[in-house]
Design a protein around this motif. Structure first.
Motif, mmCIF file in Angstrom:
data_model
loop_
_atom_site.group_PDB
_atom_site.id
_atom_site.type_symbol
_atom_site.label_atom_id
_atom_site.label_comp_id
_atom_site.label_asym_id
_atom_site.label_seq_id
_atom_site.Cartn_x
_atom_site.Cartn_y
_atom_site.Cartn_z
ATOM 1 N N ALA A 69 3.566 2.867 -16.862
ATOM 2 C CA ALA A 69 3.035 1.540 -16.521
ATOM 3 C C ALA A 69 1.837 1.212 -17.393
ATOM 4 C CB ALA A 69 2.650 1.498 -15.051
ATOM 5 N N VAL A 70 1.190 2.243 -17.966
ATOM 6 C CA VAL A 70 0.019 2.008 -18.806
ATOM 7 C C VAL A 70 0.434 1.620 -20.226
ATOM 8 C CG1 VAL A 70 -1.954 3.156 -19.895
ATOM 9 C CG2 VAL A 70 -1.594 3.363 -17.442
ATOM 10 N N PRO A 124 0.827 -1.206 0.000
ATOM 11 C CA PRO A 124 0.000 0.000 0.000
ATOM 12 C C PRO A 124 0.865 1.262 0.000
ATOM 13 C CG PRO A 124 -0.834 -1.568 1.581
ATOM 14 C CD PRO A 124 0.472 -2.107 1.107
#
Ligand SMILES: Nc1nc2c(ncn2[C@@H]2O[C@H](COP(=O)(O)OP(=O)(O)OP(=O)(O)O)[C@@H](O)[C@H]2O)c(=O)[nH]1
Ligand SMILES: [Mg+2]
Length: 325
Positions: free
Chosen positions: A302-303, A206
């Motif tokens: 990251a996309v 997280p």
């Protein structure tokens, strides 16, 4: 759900009772005492096993008891010893005393084991001219098992920077991805497969914020999952959304790590600037590079997948202790 902390109760076997008996001949005349001792109780042993990966089973079964020794009998016969109980846990499990919080043992490698509760000794029989005794009770303990995920690399960064998006792109892990902070609430592991059978395990945790070491946000408890990784992948959001400055994010997060643990802060980091597909990202990258002169920085998206191969190559080399060029 990924269970990484469990509370269990263990009890070693009690010693069997010593026997109170006297020899009798065929005319039923009482002779010398011949009561045998009781058998020893079995111990509780906790062992790290390669095939166990989570502490999930302990959620359903908390009580673990080893067998008690059987009682002694006449004719000097000793009672049978109780069988030891072996509890299997994943490698990387920390065993703590639930009452004091003291660390009792750290089972790091498969095959590591510890006798956590000793069985009670069997009671003496009366055969030695003394009274027969009861067996000693087996030790009992309340324990906390804590599993530290053992990954090669841990992904750290502020909330919403794209940590989960990255792990889902490079492995088959499918954590929840959403455009709000603290989407990830539990750590997740992903296995990255390279060519020629090379693999690496990456952990997504997280998001962290300033004050995390003191319990702000989701707190620092997740940092323990990356304490044992060889390196950290530090992701910074280069789109500077929500008015954040990439360089300050980088510095603040590292300060936060230092406050939590000096050792963790010393771990080698690979810095990745994410969301390079966004407007202004290129300009922000320039500014970031200026502030961090001499450090290798990996611009990625990251996309779209841009720059990820180079990032993974560098991470893999660092994990294996090879120089990064
Ligand atoms: N444009 C763009 N958006 C991205 C990129 N990577 C992630 N995002 C978006 O950023 C948002 C947050 O992504 P997550 O992967 O959930 O971020 P996270 O760091 O895991 O967030 P927490 O778990 O909340 O800490 C999502 O809406 C993603 O689609 C990227 O490279 N480019
Ligand atoms: Mg996430």
């Amino acid at each position: 759900m990924f269970i990484d902390v469990s509370k269990i109760y263990v009890k070693a076997g009690d010693g069997g009772k010593g026997c109170h008996s006297f020899y009798r001949d065929k005319w039923n005349r009482v002779g010398s005492p011949d009561g045998g001792p009781g058998g020893d109780g079995g111990a509780v042993i906790i062992e790290a096993d390669f095939n166990i990966h989570t502490l999930l089973d302990f959620q359903y079964r908390q009580h673990h008891k080893a067998e008690s020794g059987t009682h002694g009998s006449s004719n000097h016969k000793k009672g049978r010893e109780g069988i030891d109980l072996r509890i299997k846990v994943p490698p990387g499990t920390l065993i703590k005393d639930a009452n004091t919080g003291m660390i009792l043992r750290d089972l790091v490698k498969p095959g590591d084991l510890v006798t956590i509760a000793k069985g009670g000794g069997g009671g003496r029989g009366n055969s030695r001219g003394r009274d027969a005794e009861c067996g000693a009770p087996g030790e009992e303990k309340k324990l906390i098992l804590e599993l530290k995920l053992i990954a090669d690399a841990g992904i750290i960064g502020y909330p919403n920077v794209g940590k989960s998006t990255l792990i889902s792109k490079i492995s088959s892990a499918r954590p929840k991805i959403a455009n709000y902070p603290f989407t990830t609430k539990e750590p997740a592991l992903g296995v990255v497969n390279f060519s020629e059978g090379r693999t690496m395990v990456v952990a997504d945790i997280p998001g962290l914020i300033e004050g995390a070491h003191a319990g702000r946000g989701l707190g620092h408890e997740f940092l323990r999952h990356v304490e044992r990784t060889k390196i950290l992948i530090h992701i910074v959001d280069c789109s500077a959304s929500e008015g954040r400055v990439p360089h300050s994010d980088y510095v603040n997060l590292n300060n936060e790590l230092k406050l939590y643990s000096k050792e963790l802060a010393k771990k080698p980091q690979v810095i990745a600037l994410n969301k390079m597909d966004c407007p202004h990202a290129k300009a922000n990258l320039k500014g970031f590079k200026k502030c961090l002169k001499g450090k290798k920085i990996f611009p990625i998206s990251a996309v779209t997948g841009e720059g990820i191969k180079e990032l993974l190559d560098a991470v893999y080399k660092k994990v294996k202790g090879l120089p990064v060029t």
